[in-house]
Design an enzyme around this catalytic site. Structure first.
Site, PDB file in Angstrom:
ATOM      1  N   ARG A 134       0.823  -1.210   0.000  1.00 22.73           N
ATOM      2  CA  ARG A 134       0.000   0.000   0.000  1.00 22.73           C
ATOM      3  C   ARG A 134       0.860   1.264   0.000  1.00 22.73           C
ATOM      4  O   ARG A 134       0.448   2.306   0.530  1.00 22.73           O
ATOM      5  CB  ARG A 134      -0.967   0.003   1.194  1.00 22.73           C
ATOM      6  CG  ARG A 134      -1.793  -1.274   1.335  1.00 22.73           C
ATOM      7  CD  ARG A 134      -2.777  -1.473   0.213  1.00 22.73           C
ATOM      8  NE  ARG A 134      -3.858  -0.519   0.227  1.00 22.73           N
ATOM      9  CZ  ARG A 134      -5.010  -0.692   0.854  1.00 22.73           C
ATOM     10  NH1 ARG A 134      -5.244  -1.800   1.497  1.00 22.73           N
ATOM     11  NH2 ARG A 134      -5.934   0.226   0.812  1.00 22.73           N
TER      12      ARG A 134
ATOM     13  N   ARG B 191      -2.791   6.199  -0.024  1.00 23.30           N
ATOM     14  CA  ARG B 191      -2.768   6.315   1.422  1.00 23.30           C
ATOM     15  C   ARG B 191      -2.152   7.609   1.904  1.00 23.30           C
ATOM     16  O   ARG B 191      -2.757   8.627   1.855  1.00 23.30           O
ATOM     17  CB  ARG B 191      -2.036   5.105   2.036  1.00 23.30           C
ATOM     18  CG  ARG B 191      -2.821   3.820   1.878  1.00 23.30           C
ATOM     19  CD  ARG B 191      -3.459   3.489   3.174  1.00 23.30           C
ATOM     20  NE  ARG B 191      -4.577   2.602   3.028  1.00 23.30           N
ATOM     21  CZ  ARG B 191      -4.802   1.564   3.824  1.00 23.30           C
ATOM     22  NH1 ARG B 191      -3.945   1.275   4.780  1.00 23.30           N
ATOM     23  NH2 ARG B 191      -5.869   0.857   3.674  1.00 23.30           N
TER      24      ARG B 191
ATOM     25  N   ARG C  53      -6.104  12.472  -6.347  1.00 22.14           N
ATOM     26  CA  ARG C  53      -7.350  11.722  -6.208  1.00 22.14           C
ATOM     27  C   ARG C  53      -8.557  12.604  -5.884  1.00 22.14           C
ATOM     28  O   ARG C  53      -9.684  12.121  -5.866  1.00 22.14           O
ATOM     29  CB  ARG C  53      -7.190  10.666  -5.112  1.00 22.14           C
ATOM     30  CG  ARG C  53      -6.577   9.340  -5.535  1.00 22.14           C
ATOM     31  CD  ARG C  53      -7.538   8.479  -6.361  1.00 22.14           C
ATOM     32  NE  ARG C  53      -8.902   8.465  -5.836  1.00 22.14           N
ATOM     33  CZ  ARG C  53      -9.292   7.769  -4.792  1.00 22.14           C
ATOM     34  NH1 ARG C  53      -8.466   6.976  -4.164  1.00 22.14           N
ATOM     35  NH2 ARG C  53     -10.539   7.839  -4.361  1.00 22.14           N
TER      36      ARG C  53
ATOM     37  N   ASP D 250      -6.858  -2.135  -7.260  1.00 25.42           N
ATOM     38  CA  ASP D 250      -7.410  -2.732  -6.052  1.00 25.42           C
ATOM     39  C   ASP D 250      -7.739  -4.181  -6.361  1.00 25.42           C
ATOM     40  O   ASP D 250      -7.880  -4.552  -7.536  1.00 25.42           O
ATOM     41  CB  ASP D 250      -8.674  -1.996  -5.584  1.00 25.42           C
ATOM     42  CG  ASP D 250      -9.069  -2.455  -4.187  1.00 25.42           C
ATOM     43  OD1 ASP D 250      -8.424  -2.033  -3.214  1.00 25.42           O
ATOM     44  OD2 ASP D 250      -9.996  -3.281  -4.063  1.00 25.42           O
TER      45      ASP D 250
ATOM     46  N   TYR E 298     -15.405 -10.954   0.370  1.00 27.58           N
ATOM     47  CA  TYR E 298     -16.132  -9.721   0.028  1.00 27.58           C
ATOM     48  C   TYR E 298     -17.424 -10.031  -0.725  1.00 27.58           C
ATOM     49  O   TYR E 298     -18.461  -9.411  -0.501  1.00 27.58           O
ATOM     50  CB  TYR E 298     -15.256  -8.785  -0.811  1.00 27.58           C
ATOM     51  CG  TYR E 298     -14.224  -8.051   0.021  1.00 27.58           C
ATOM     52  CD1 TYR E 298     -14.601  -7.058   0.914  1.00 27.58           C
ATOM     53  CD2 TYR E 298     -12.879  -8.358  -0.069  1.00 27.58           C
ATOM     54  CE1 TYR E 298     -13.666  -6.386   1.690  1.00 27.58           C
ATOM     55  CE2 TYR E 298     -11.927  -7.691   0.699  1.00 27.58           C
ATOM     56  CZ  TYR E 298     -12.328  -6.706   1.583  1.00 27.58           C
ATOM     57  OH  TYR E 298     -11.409  -6.060   2.354  1.00 27.58           O
TER      58      TYR E 298
HETATM   59  O1  CP3 Z   1       0.137   0.667  -2.980  1.00 29.77           O
HETATM   60  C1  CP3 Z   1      -0.388  -0.414  -3.237  1.00 29.77           C
HETATM   61  O2  CP3 Z   1      -0.201  -1.425  -2.530  1.00 29.77           O
HETATM   62  C2  CP3 Z   1      -1.220  -0.545  -4.503  1.00 29.77           C
HETATM   63  C3  CP3 Z   1      -2.592  -0.300  -4.363  1.00 29.77           C
HETATM   64  C4  CP3 Z   1      -3.529  -1.222  -3.608  1.00 29.77           C
HETATM   65  C5  CP3 Z   1      -4.793  -0.754  -3.167  1.00 29.77           C
HETATM   66  N1  CP3 Z   1      -5.481  -1.783  -2.644  1.00 29.77           N
HETATM   67  C6  CP3 Z   1      -5.251   0.646  -3.303  1.00 29.77           C
HETATM   68  C7  CP3 Z   1      -6.413   1.104  -2.489  1.00 29.77           C
HETATM   69  C8  CP3 Z   1      -3.458  -2.575  -3.278  1.00 29.77           C
HETATM   70  C9  CP3 Z   1      -2.316  -3.560  -3.502  1.00 29.77           C
HETATM   71  C10 CP3 Z   1      -4.695  -2.931  -2.678  1.00 29.77           C
HETATM   72  C11 CP3 Z   1      -5.016  -4.290  -2.233  1.00 29.77           C
HETATM   73  C12 CP3 Z   1      -6.187  -4.533  -1.389  1.00 29.77           C
HETATM   74  N2  CP3 Z   1      -7.435  -3.951  -1.454  1.00 29.77           N
HETATM   75  C13 CP3 Z   1      -6.226  -5.529  -0.394  1.00 29.77           C
HETATM   76  C14 CP3 Z   1      -5.081  -6.438  -0.058  1.00 29.77           C
HETATM   77  C15 CP3 Z   1      -4.049  -5.712   0.731  1.00 29.77           C
HETATM   78  C16 CP3 Z   1      -4.403  -5.494   2.168  1.00 29.77           C
HETATM   79  O3  CP3 Z   1      -4.360  -4.338   2.601  1.00 29.77           O
HETATM   80  O4  CP3 Z   1      -4.678  -6.479   2.874  1.00 29.77           O
HETATM   81  C17 CP3 Z   1      -7.510  -5.522   0.181  1.00 29.77           C
HETATM   82  C18 CP3 Z   1      -7.998  -6.395   1.292  1.00 29.77           C
HETATM   83  C19 CP3 Z   1      -8.268  -4.528  -0.509  1.00 29.77           C
HETATM   84  C20 CP3 Z   1      -9.690  -4.156  -0.282  1.00 29.77           C
HETATM   85  C21 CP3 Z   1      -9.756  -2.713   0.065  1.00 29.77           C
HETATM   86  N3  CP3 Z   1      -9.775  -1.700  -0.856  1.00 29.77           N
HETATM   87  C22 CP3 Z   1      -9.713  -2.134   1.358  1.00 29.77           C
HETATM   88  C23 CP3 Z   1      -9.690  -2.909   2.652  1.00 29.77           C
HETATM   89  C24 CP3 Z   1      -9.682  -0.744   1.172  1.00 29.77           C
HETATM   90  C25 CP3 Z   1      -9.508   0.305   2.243  1.00 29.77           C
HETATM   91  C26 CP3 Z   1     -10.667   1.112   2.600  1.00 29.77           C
HETATM   92  C27 CP3 Z   1     -10.133   2.390   3.244  1.00 29.77           C
HETATM   93  O5  CP3 Z   1     -10.409   3.455   2.686  1.00 29.77           O
HETATM   94  O6  CP3 Z   1      -9.449   2.297   4.259  1.00 29.77           O
HETATM   95  C28 CP3 Z   1      -9.744  -0.493  -0.208  1.00 29.77           C
HETATM   96  C29 CP3 Z   1      -9.724   0.817  -0.878  1.00 29.77           C
HETATM   97  C30 CP3 Z   1      -8.392   1.223  -1.425  1.00 29.77           C
HETATM   98  N4  CP3 Z   1      -7.531   0.407  -2.101  1.00 29.77           N
HETATM   99  C31 CP3 Z   1      -7.835   2.528  -1.368  1.00 29.77           C
HETATM  100  C32 CP3 Z   1      -6.609   2.468  -2.048  1.00 29.77           C
HETATM  101  C33 CP3 Z   1      -5.648   3.592  -2.309  1.00 29.77           C
HETATM  102  C34 CP3 Z   1      -8.512   3.741  -0.729  1.00 29.77           C
HETATM  103  C35 CP3 Z   1      -9.572   4.232  -1.665  1.00 29.77           C
HETATM  104  C36 CP3 Z   1     -10.088   5.615  -1.365  1.00 29.77           C
HETATM  105  O7  CP3 Z   1      -9.525   6.325  -0.537  1.00 29.77           O
HETATM  106  O8  CP3 Z   1     -11.059   6.005  -2.055  1.00 29.77           O
END
Ligand code: CP3
Length: 338
Positions: A26, A30, A39, A75, A150
């Site tokens: 991640r 973030r 974004r 994602d 999910y």
């Molecule tokens: O930097 C990186 O690693 C690349 C980008 C990446 C994202 N999601 C971007 C993202 C990666 C590799 C993921 C994987 C992902 N997504 C996982 C596996 C990794 C882990 O953390 O265990 C899982 C379980 C997800 C499902 C998911 N998508 C979650 C739990 C969330 C977080 C919700 C939150 O806002 O806290 C997302 C959304 C997400 N994925 C965001 C990003 C940058 C945030 C989106 C937003 O802010 O609109």
């Protein structure tokens, strides 16, 4: 140095390295202010289908930190979106699925992923590979268990109750769901590899909820098939809370096993067994403490990582949103200096 000779790919292959390679799960998105700015007003799934944004966001952490690998900005749910599953990503919550899959009829939503369903993935990766030069690009996918959770729960879940209820109570439905997801995940990884990704990571973030014998019966056949299908590049396998699963994860066939912060790397090497590199495993929350606290812990991880046949330094899970980017920069430099 060439791409094939990069410290990251060498460590994945358990070859000697000039310095321990490091990247952060991640890392893209973030906490970076330049990410948040890009974004503004763009929903997550829209960003994930826009090549200019994908390329820029993927490159941001590489420029800022000088890490050893980039990870494709996307994602885990994007291939499901690409085949028409009605879902969205809610800020601060995560993926939310409109019609959760609870019966055989629900499986109809999961048609196979075709090579041209994700033109923005291919286009972005082709540009990224040119921009990145000798820095490897990691492609990724969510594993069938985590994606299944999910889809079955309809969104994030603490205990994965419905997921387990299907797994134990309706094993035929469970296996049919896992089979469909396996084919989708495999094609999604192959699309990224064909476009130029030089390694892949399978995120089975929530599989730590399952006991080892159940992992063997309900999950292992699918992760194994996925890793067998992507032999041409180094493969990383990651989950959270998988201390008791490290042995069986080693059997799934990846080259590198990711370890969360709960098991020290020397002990993890023993549990995983020979023939594997390890990735990990600083608790991401430690980065919220002062640098004086971070430094000795990072050094301890480097020291224990030497017990593994190869070590890719990483966090034990994703970067937390309130992490100070300067801490990640200092950590990268520390790992490189050894
Ligand atoms: O930097 C990186 O690693 C690349 C980008 C990446 C994202 N999601 C971007 C993202 C990666 C590799 C993921 C994987 C992902 N997504 C996982 C596996 C990794 C882990 O953390 O265990 C899982 C379980 C997800 C499902 C998911 N998508 C979650 C739990 C969330 C977080 C919700 C939150 O806002 O806290 C997302 C959304 C997400 N994925 C965001 C990003 C940058 C945030 C989106 C937003 O802010 O609109």
């Amino acid at each position: 140095m060439t791409l094939a000779d990069s410290a990251f790919l060498r460590a994945c292959r358990r070859q000697p390295v000039p310095h321990t390679p490091v990247w952060f799960m991640r890392q893209a998105g973030r906490s970076l202010p330049e990410y948040l700015k890009l974004r503004e007003g763009v929903p997550m799934l829209q960003a994930c289908a826009t090549p200019d944004l994908i390329v820029e966001i993927t490159l941001q952490p590489v420029r800022r930190y000088g890490i050893d690998a980039a990870i494709f900005f996307s994602d885990i749910v994007t291939p499901l979106k690409a085949i028409g599953v009605d879902l969205d990503i809610h800020p601060g919550i995560g993926p939310v699925v409109a019609d959760p899959i609870r019966d055989l009829k629900g499986l109809d939503a999961l048609r196979p992923l075709e090579p041209d369903d994700e033109p923005y993935v291919t286009e972005s990766i082709q540009s990224l590979v040119k921009e990145l030069g000798d820095t490897p690009l990691i492609g990724f996918a969510g594993a069938p268990f985590t994606l299944g959770s999910y889809l079955i729960e309809g969104g994030p879940s603490r205990n994965h109750d419905r997921t387990k209820a299907m797994m134990y109570g309706e094993p035929r439905l469970w296996h049919a769901l896992m089979e469909r997801l396996t084919e989708i995940v495999l094609e999604h990884l192959l699309i990224q590899i064909r476009a130029g990704a030089s390694a892949i990571q399978l995120f089975d973030s929530w599989v730590g909820a399952v006991a080892p014998d159940d992992y063997r019966e309900f999950v292992l056949p699918y992760t194994r098939r996925i890793f067998e299908g992507v032999r041409s590049v180094p493969r990383i396998h990651f989950g959270v809370g998988t201390g008791e699963l490290l042995g069986v994860l080693g059997e799934a066939g990846a080259d590198v096993v990711g370890v969360d912060w709960r098991v020290p790397l020397d002990e993890a090497a023993r549990r995983v067994g020979p023939g594997k590199a390890l990735q990990g495993n600083l608790d991401p929350a430690i980065l919220l403490a002062p640098w004086e606290v971070v430094e000795p812990r990072a050094r301890d991880i480097l020291r224990r990582g030497r017990q593994a046949e190869g070590h890719v330094f990483n966090l034990g899970h994703g970067v937390l949103p309130n992490t100070d980017p300067d801490q990640l920069k200092r950590l990268t430099d520390l790992v490189h200096e050894g």
